[in-house]
Design a protein around this motif. Structure first.
Motif, PDB file in Angstrom:
ATOM      1  N   ALA A 237       0.847  -1.191   0.000  1.00 50.08           N
ATOM      2  CA  ALA A 237       0.000   0.000   0.000  1.00 50.08           C
ATOM      3  C   ALA A 237       0.885   1.243   0.000  1.00 50.08           C
ATOM      4  O   ALA A 237       1.994   1.240   0.555  1.00 50.08           O
ATOM      5  CB  ALA A 237      -0.911  -0.002   1.229  1.00 50.08           C
ATOM      6  N   PRO A 238       0.411   2.331  -0.604  1.00 44.96           N
ATOM      7  CA  PRO A 238       1.250   3.535  -0.696  1.00 44.96           C
ATOM      8  C   PRO A 238       1.460   4.251   0.621  1.00 44.96           C
ATOM      9  O   PRO A 238       2.298   5.154   0.696  1.00 44.96           O
ATOM     10  CB  PRO A 238       0.480   4.427  -1.685  1.00 44.96           C
ATOM     11  CG  PRO A 238      -0.927   3.957  -1.621  1.00 44.96           C
ATOM     12  CD  PRO A 238      -0.863   2.488  -1.346  1.00 44.96           C
ATOM     13  N   ASP A 239       0.732   3.864   1.674  1.00 44.54           N
ATOM     14  CA  ASP A 239       0.868   4.578   2.943  1.00 44.54           C
ATOM     15  C   ASP A 239       1.775   3.859   3.940  1.00 44.54           C
ATOM     16  O   ASP A 239       1.892   4.302   5.086  1.00 44.54           O
ATOM     17  CB  ASP A 239      -0.511   4.819   3.565  1.00 44.54           C
ATOM     18  CG  ASP A 239      -1.298   3.519   3.768  1.00 44.54           C
ATOM     19  OD1 ASP A 239      -0.893   2.484   3.206  1.00 44.54           O
ATOM     20  OD2 ASP A 239      -2.320   3.555   4.478  1.00 44.54           O
ATOM     21  N   VAL A 240       2.419   2.759   3.534  1.00 45.46           N
ATOM     22  CA  VAL A 240       3.324   2.074   4.460  1.00 45.46           C
ATOM     23  C   VAL A 240       4.743   2.593   4.258  1.00 45.46           C
ATOM     24  O   VAL A 240       5.086   3.073   3.175  1.00 45.46           O
ATOM     25  CB  VAL A 240       3.289   0.545   4.264  1.00 45.46           C
ATOM     26  CG1 VAL A 240       1.874   0.013   4.456  1.00 45.46           C
ATOM     27  CG2 VAL A 240       3.830   0.148   2.907  1.00 45.46           C
ATOM     28  N   PRO A 241       5.584   2.519   5.292  1.00 44.98           N
ATOM     29  CA  PRO A 241       6.976   2.946   5.132  1.00 44.98           C
ATOM     30  C   PRO A 241       7.664   2.106   4.059  1.00 44.98           C
ATOM     31  O   PRO A 241       7.677   0.870   4.158  1.00 44.98           O
ATOM     32  CB  PRO A 241       7.589   2.684   6.519  1.00 44.98           C
ATOM     33  CG  PRO A 241       6.424   2.663   7.453  1.00 44.98           C
ATOM     34  CD  PRO A 241       5.279   2.096   6.678  1.00 44.98           C
ATOM     35  N   PRO A 242       8.219   2.710   3.029  1.00 44.07           N
ATOM     36  CA  PRO A 242       8.791   1.915   1.931  1.00 44.07           C
ATOM     37  C   PRO A 242       9.930   1.013   2.382  1.00 44.07           C
ATOM     38  O   PRO A 242      10.127  -0.063   1.817  1.00 44.07           O
ATOM     39  CB  PRO A 242       9.270   2.981   0.936  1.00 44.07           C
ATOM     40  CG  PRO A 242       9.384   4.241   1.716  1.00 44.07           C
ATOM     41  CD  PRO A 242       8.324   4.153   2.780  1.00 44.07           C
TER      42      PRO A 242
END
Length: 258
Positions: free
Chosen positions: A111-116
């Motif tokens: 998901a785009p909201d997790v720490p990469p």
């Protein structure tokens, strides 16, 4: 020309033209006898110049210095162009970094909201068929941990997640997570203590190692993270799960006491 005709010829909207008047980059012309503003070709040239400057990224507040350059030799715009070039270079760097993050997240279907930095390991948790509430808890708590760890502590945090998601520990993590999700109203105090002892024996050293730093790899200050994690678990966990974590904390604290 009326405002609508000028706007059409310049390729802007009447609303944009009015905004130019409000910020002072295009003067409002006098009104003729019927109350309409009367524009001429010089106003059209002014609006076209504004559009060209806007296309370069010149802020509206800096446009009058260029538009009202009486000599038209551009001597007052050198610094402006240098500033624009630096801003564009910085923006390109930011875009390049954003694309790298997007590629990393996409590779791991994260998901785009997790720490990469944690995406590869969270993806392992999500793909393992763990209970949805456990996956959601891991995601939300990873967001909190990553924020409070900051850039200085992210490498240590990533190594921690890497070990938990590795082949040696992940089966244990999965079993503990599944057992944790099953704690509920029917769980006895003895079962809660057994769970906490099993958790501590299996993963206690890893959890304790997160707080052990060195001169080359200092321990991040996670005081705020611990407080926020506590508030988070108090809100989302059931009473038996909270008691299990409290018992786990007691066991770990006793294990590290001098």
């Amino acid at each position: 020309m009326r405002s609508g005709e000028l706007a059409r010829l310049a390729g802007v909207t009447v609303r944009t033209l009015r905004h130019y008047h409000q910020v002072g980059v295009v003067a409002e012309p006098d009104r003729d006898s019927n109350g309409y503003r009367a524009y001429d070709v010089h106003d059209l040239v002014r609006v076209l110049r504004v559009r060209r400057l806007a296309a370069l990224g010149v802020p509206l507040e800096r446009m009058p210095g260029v538009l009202d350059d009486a000599d038209g030799d551009g001597r007052g715009t050198v610094d402006l162009l240098d500033d624009l070039d630096r801003e564009l270079a910085d923006r390109m760097d930011r875009i390049a970094r954003q694309r790298e993050v997007i590629a990393r997240l996409r590779d791991h279907r994260a998901a785009p909201d997790v720490p990469p930095e944690l995406a590869p390991f969270l993806a392992v948790f999500a793909a393992a068929g763990l209970p949805a509430d456990v996956v959601r808890l891991d995601r939300d708590q990873s967001v909190l941990l990553a924020h409070f760890a900051g850039e200085e502590g992210m490498a240590r945090l990533a190594r921690f997640y890497e070990r938990l998601s590795g082949p040696a520990l992940f089966p244990v993590v999965a079993a503990v997570s599944d057992a944790f999700s099953r704690l509920g109203p029917q769980t006895t105090d003895e079962e809660i203590s057994t769970f906490a002892e099993t958790f501590a024996a299996a993963l206690g050293p890893e959890i304790g190692g997160l707080g052990l730093g060195s001169e080359e790899d200092p321990t991040p200050d996670l005081g705020d993270a611990v407080e926020m994690l506590g508030r988070h678990t108090d809100d989302v966990l059931n009473p038996q799960q909270r008691r299990a974590l409290q018992r786990l904390a007691e066991i770990l604290e006793a294990a590290t006491a001098p």
